[in-house]
Design a protein around this motif. Structure first.
Motif, PDB file in Angstrom:
ATOM      1  N   SER A 189     -30.934  35.064 -33.651  1.00 44.40           N
ATOM      2  CA  SER A 189     -29.922  34.111 -34.285  1.00 44.40           C
ATOM      3  C   SER A 189     -29.316  33.099 -33.136  1.00 44.40           C
ATOM      4  O   SER A 189     -28.169  33.512 -33.213  1.00 44.40           O
ATOM      5  CB  SER A 189     -28.858  34.433 -35.443  1.00 44.40           C
ATOM      6  N   PRO A 190     -29.973  32.116 -32.511  1.00 40.48           N
ATOM      7  CA  PRO A 190     -29.258  31.352 -31.605  1.00 40.48           C
ATOM      8  C   PRO A 190     -28.078  30.788 -32.081  1.00 40.48           C
ATOM      9  O   PRO A 190     -28.221  29.997 -33.213  1.00 40.48           O
ATOM     10  CB  PRO A 190     -30.182  30.468 -30.955  1.00 40.48           C
ATOM     11  N   PHE A 192     -24.595  28.140 -31.640  1.00 42.68           N
ATOM     12  CA  PHE A 192     -23.641  27.107 -30.887  1.00 42.68           C
ATOM     13  C   PHE A 192     -22.360  27.724 -30.883  1.00 42.68           C
ATOM     14  O   PHE A 192     -21.665  27.842 -31.788  1.00 42.68           O
ATOM     15  CB  PHE A 192     -23.941  25.856 -31.335  1.00 42.68           C
ATOM     16  N   ALA A 193     -21.923  27.762 -29.458  1.00 39.77           N
ATOM     17  CA  ALA A 193     -20.195  27.857 -29.506  1.00 39.77           C
ATOM     18  C   ALA A 193     -19.351  27.332 -30.367  1.00 39.77           C
ATOM     19  O   ALA A 193     -18.309  27.561 -30.716  1.00 39.77           O
ATOM     20  CB  ALA A 193     -19.997  27.983 -28.005  1.00 39.77           C
ATOM     21  N   GLY A 194     -19.702  25.770 -30.202  1.00 38.50           N
ATOM     22  CA  GLY A 194     -18.801  25.024 -31.193  1.00 38.50           C
ATOM     23  C   GLY A 194     -18.604  25.359 -32.835  1.00 38.50           C
ATOM     24  O   GLY A 194     -17.421  25.611 -33.205  1.00 38.50           O
ATOM     25  N   ASP A 195     -19.887  25.675 -33.312  1.00 34.39           N
ATOM     26  CA  ASP A 195     -19.987  26.319 -34.533  1.00 34.39           C
ATOM     27  C   ASP A 195     -19.493  27.439 -34.852  1.00 34.39           C
ATOM     28  O   ASP A 195     -18.618  28.022 -35.848  1.00 34.39           O
ATOM     29  CB  ASP A 195     -21.510  26.472 -34.886  1.00 34.39           C
ATOM     30  N   LEU A 196     -19.401  28.645 -33.579  1.00 38.72           N
ATOM     31  CA  LEU A 196     -18.806  30.102 -33.839  1.00 38.72           C
ATOM     32  C   LEU A 196     -17.275  29.608 -33.884  1.00 38.72           C
ATOM     33  O   LEU A 196     -16.491  30.339 -34.702  1.00 38.72           O
ATOM     34  CB  LEU A 196     -19.372  30.645 -32.609  1.00 38.72           C
ATOM     35  N   CYS A 197     -16.776  28.756 -33.074  1.00 32.43           N
ATOM     36  CA  CYS A 197     -15.407  28.634 -33.039  1.00 32.43           C
ATOM     37  C   CYS A 197     -14.899  28.120 -34.270  1.00 32.43           C
ATOM     38  O   CYS A 197     -13.791  28.646 -34.562  1.00 32.43           O
ATOM     39  CB  CYS A 197     -15.256  27.367 -31.781  1.00 32.43           C
ATOM     40  N   VAL A 198     -15.465  27.015 -34.852  1.00 33.87           N
ATOM     41  CA  VAL A 198     -14.883  26.489 -36.005  1.00 33.87           C
ATOM     42  C   VAL A 198     -15.024  27.602 -37.158  1.00 33.87           C
ATOM     43  O   VAL A 198     -13.993  27.587 -37.903  1.00 33.87           O
ATOM     44  CB  VAL A 198     -15.900  25.077 -36.437  1.00 33.87           C
ATOM     45  N   ALA A 199     -16.014  28.415 -37.196  1.00 31.10           N
ATOM     46  CA  ALA A 199     -16.044  29.398 -38.099  1.00 31.10           C
ATOM     47  C   ALA A 199     -14.957  30.382 -38.130  1.00 31.10           C
ATOM     48  O   ALA A 199     -14.420  30.923 -38.872  1.00 31.10           O
ATOM     49  CB  ALA A 199     -17.539  29.917 -38.164  1.00 31.10           C
ATOM     50  N   THR A 200     -14.758  30.816 -36.746  1.00 34.14           N
ATOM     51  CA  THR A 200     -13.588  31.853 -36.637  1.00 34.14           C
ATOM     52  C   THR A 200     -12.357  31.107 -37.003  1.00 34.14           C
ATOM     53  O   THR A 200     -11.406  31.980 -37.736  1.00 34.14           O
ATOM     54  CB  THR A 200     -13.588  31.933 -35.039  1.00 34.14           C
ATOM     55  N   LEU A 201     -11.882  30.065 -36.679  1.00 35.59           N
ATOM     56  CA  LEU A 201     -10.883  29.514 -37.234  1.00 35.59           C
ATOM     57  C   LEU A 201     -10.791  29.293 -38.592  1.00 35.59           C
ATOM     58  O   LEU A 201      -9.691  29.312 -39.177  1.00 35.59           O
ATOM     59  CB  LEU A 201     -10.601  28.283 -36.365  1.00 35.59           C
ATOM     60  N   LYS A 202     -11.747  29.020 -39.238  1.00 33.35           N
ATOM     61  CA  LYS A 202     -11.674  28.917 -40.803  1.00 33.35           C
ATOM     62  C   LYS A 202     -11.686  30.176 -41.509  1.00 33.35           C
ATOM     63  O   LYS A 202     -10.885  30.278 -42.418  1.00 33.35           O
ATOM     64  CB  LYS A 202     -13.021  28.342 -41.195  1.00 33.35           C
ATOM     65  N   LEU A 203     -12.154  31.222 -40.880  1.00 31.58           N
ATOM     66  CA  LEU A 203     -11.800  32.583 -41.041  1.00 31.58           C
ATOM     67  C   LEU A 203     -10.546  32.992 -41.168  1.00 31.58           C
ATOM     68  O   LEU A 203      -9.887  33.668 -42.021  1.00 31.58           O
ATOM     69  CB  LEU A 203     -12.661  33.554 -40.395  1.00 31.58           C
ATOM     70  N   VAL A 270     -17.013  30.550 -45.646  1.00 28.83           N
ATOM     71  CA  VAL A 270     -17.314  30.145 -44.297  1.00 28.83           C
ATOM     72  C   VAL A 270     -18.607  30.459 -43.970  1.00 28.83           C
ATOM     73  O   VAL A 270     -19.269  31.472 -43.791  1.00 28.83           O
ATOM     74  CB  VAL A 270     -16.542  31.301 -43.314  1.00 28.83           C
ATOM     75  N   GLU A 271     -19.272  29.137 -43.701  1.00 24.45           N
ATOM     76  CA  GLU A 271     -20.850  29.498 -43.358  1.00 24.45           C
ATOM     77  C   GLU A 271     -21.206  28.369 -42.343  1.00 24.45           C
ATOM     78  O   GLU A 271     -20.807  27.280 -42.217  1.00 24.45           O
ATOM     79  CB  GLU A 271     -21.776  28.922 -44.503  1.00 24.45           C
ATOM     80  N   LEU A 272     -22.080  28.849 -41.275  1.00 23.33           N
ATOM     81  CA  LEU A 272     -22.188  27.988 -39.950  1.00 23.33           C
ATOM     82  C   LEU A 272     -23.744  27.157 -40.512  1.00 23.33           C
ATOM     83  O   LEU A 272     -24.385  27.702 -41.267  1.00 23.33           O
ATOM     84  CB  LEU A 272     -22.566  28.537 -38.808  1.00 23.33           C
ATOM     85  N   PRO A 273     -23.981  25.909 -39.642  1.00 22.08           N
ATOM     86  CA  PRO A 273     -25.182  25.119 -39.913  1.00 22.08           C
ATOM     87  C   PRO A 273     -26.126  26.138 -39.321  1.00 22.08           C
ATOM     88  O   PRO A 273     -26.118  27.016 -38.946  1.00 22.08           O
ATOM     89  CB  PRO A 273     -25.010  24.131 -38.839  1.00 22.08           C
ATOM     90  N   SER A 274     -27.607  25.352 -39.779  1.00 20.75           N
ATOM     91  CA  SER A 274     -28.785  26.033 -39.293  1.00 20.75           C
ATOM     92  C   SER A 274     -28.593  26.095 -37.512  1.00 20.75           C
ATOM     93  O   SER A 274     -27.961  25.477 -37.097  1.00 20.75           O
ATOM     94  CB  SER A 274     -29.959  25.380 -39.955  1.00 20.75           C
ATOM     95  N   TRP A 275     -29.674  26.936 -37.154  1.00 23.93           N
ATOM     96  CA  TRP A 275     -29.822  27.030 -35.842  1.00 23.93           C
ATOM     97  C   TRP A 275     -30.334  26.028 -35.198  1.00 23.93           C
ATOM     98  O   TRP A 275     -29.869  25.427 -34.072  1.00 23.93           O
ATOM     99  CB  TRP A 275     -30.677  28.278 -35.151  1.00 23.93           C
ATOM    100  N   GLY A 278     -27.513  23.438 -35.350  1.00 23.86           N
ATOM    101  CA  GLY A 278     -26.486  23.979 -33.980  1.00 23.86           C
ATOM    102  C   GLY A 278     -26.857  23.122 -32.820  1.00 23.86           C
ATOM    103  O   GLY A 278     -26.255  22.990 -32.054  1.00 23.86           O
ATOM    104  N   LEU A 279     -28.279  23.480 -32.481  1.00 24.34           N
ATOM    105  CA  LEU A 279     -28.798  23.049 -31.288  1.00 24.34           C
ATOM    106  C   LEU A 279     -28.630  21.436 -30.981  1.00 24.34           C
ATOM    107  O   LEU A 279     -28.352  20.900 -29.870  1.00 24.34           O
ATOM    108  CB  LEU A 279     -30.315  23.667 -31.226  1.00 24.34           C
ATOM    109  N   LYS A 280     -29.142  20.710 -32.297  1.00 25.00           N
ATOM    110  CA  LYS A 280     -28.860  19.342 -31.936  1.00 25.00           C
ATOM    111  C   LYS A 280     -27.607  18.826 -31.935  1.00 25.00           C
ATOM    112  O   LYS A 280     -27.249  17.924 -31.068  1.00 25.00           O
ATOM    113  CB  LYS A 280     -29.336  18.849 -33.622  1.00 25.00           C
ATOM    114  N   THR A 281     -26.698  19.620 -32.273  1.00 25.30           N
ATOM    115  CA  THR A 281     -25.158  19.265 -32.203  1.00 25.30           C
ATOM    116  C   THR A 281     -24.736  19.417 -30.477  1.00 25.30           C
ATOM    117  O   THR A 281     -24.001  18.763 -29.844  1.00 25.30           O
ATOM    118  CB  THR A 281     -24.300  20.146 -32.900  1.00 25.30           C
ATOM    119  N   TYR A 282     -25.382  20.532 -29.843  1.00 23.60           N
ATOM    120  CA  TYR A 282     -25.127  20.779 -28.387  1.00 23.60           C
ATOM    121  C   TYR A 282     -25.647  19.677 -27.632  1.00 23.60           C
ATOM    122  O   TYR A 282     -25.347  19.163 -26.736  1.00 23.60           O
ATOM    123  CB  TYR A 282     -25.655  22.090 -28.209  1.00 23.60           C
TER     124      TYR A 282
END
Length: 290
Positions: A189-190, A192-203, A270-275, A278-282
């Motif tokens: 499940s690749p 993106f660090a930006g999505d992981l960061c946002v999800a962490t702060l939301k949690l 708390v849900e992250l976008p699709s992989w 995430g790659l497109k955002t990167y």
């Protein structure tokens, strides 16, 4: 505004947390490694006394699986012993503790998405050291330790200071080749660090209790499929060939199916976008800094 003491500010995830924390009502404070080494308990106590943080987020890790095999003591020192000390210090000071773990705590034999309560069974020193850190955090400080498992993290202009990241490395590796070979047997499940960061702060903002959480971009793919998508977005007109390593790289065993399922965080909204998203955002980020 609550204060976060962040360890690992130069990493892909740590740099994102520093950048985004204010948007979620936090002030993130971080130090260079010389001032705050994750393995230096005295430095940690000193900085906690100075900053008086509400939350300690540890993004530091000894995270090269091949090197962990040859330097197991160093891997355990950072991924287990240091995490145990941080959990204890946070408990003593009533500080929320967040640390990160990995899909490599699993052996990949399940053949489907791993959930938070599935039984770990690491195949290599890296996985064992991270699992030991998980156990240390949730047993030492069960009510205040959030262990976040993730997978295939990438981000930043140059990726990790030590080893870049898969996205950047596979593009660079194609520069002087007619084609590239990428492993096809490992399903991940690749993230993106930006999505992981946002999800962490939301949690954190949702008052998540202590325990283990999975945070990854939704869906899964092989590293080969991920590379194909990378080349498409990068406009690289070269062939990507699938290569089945049988789950072995040198003498290192890797789980064949280690994609993760986000259940507990999703129940809190708390849900992250699709992989793919995430790659497109990167890539949007990389294109904006050119």
């Amino acid at each position: 505004m609550k204060t976060i003491l962040l360890i690992g500010k130069t990493g892909q995830l740590g740099s994102e947390i520093i950048k985004s924390s204010v948007d979620f009502g936090y002030e993130a404070v971080a130090f260079d490694r010389e001032e705050l080494d994750v393995n230096n308990e005295a430095q940690l106590k000193e900085k906690i006394k100075l900053i008086k943080p509400d939350i300690l987020i540890n993004t530091a890790a000894f995270n090269s699986p091949p090197v962990c095999e040859t330097e197991p003591n160093a891997a355990l020192a950072t991924n287990f012993v240091a995490v145990n000390k941080m959990a204890r210090i946070c408990k003593d000071n009533n500080i929320k503790f967040v640390t990160y773990s990995t899909d490599y705590v699993f052996d990949g034999e399940k053949g489907s998405l791993y959930e938070e309560d599935d039984l770990p069974n690491p195949l290599q020193v890296y996985g064992y050291s991270k699992l030991a850190g998980e156990c240390a955090a949730v047993s030492t400080y069960p009510q205040g330790s959030m262990v976040i498992r993730t997978c295939g993290v990438y981000g930043g202009e140059k990726g990790s200071p030590e080893k870049g990241n898969f996205v950047l490395n596979v593009m660079k590796g194609s520069e002087d080749k007619e084609f590239v070979e990428v492993s096809s047997e490992q399903i991940v499940s690749p993230t993106f660090a930006g999505d992981l960061c946002v999800a962490t702060l939301k949690l954190l903002n949702r008052g998540a209790l202590g325990g283990i959480y999975h945070l990854v971009n939704e869906g899964y793919c092989s590293w080969y499929e991920f590379a194909v998508e990378i080349f498409k977005l990068a406009g690289i007109n070269k062939e990507v060939k699938p290569f089945d390593r049988g789950g072995v790289s040198g003498n290192l065993k890797r789980p064949k199916f280690s994609a993760l399922k986000n259940i507990k965080a999703k129940s809190l909204g708390v849900e992250l976008p699709s992989w793919q998203a995430g790659l497109k955002t990167y890539f949007d980020f990389l294109n904006n800094i050119k």
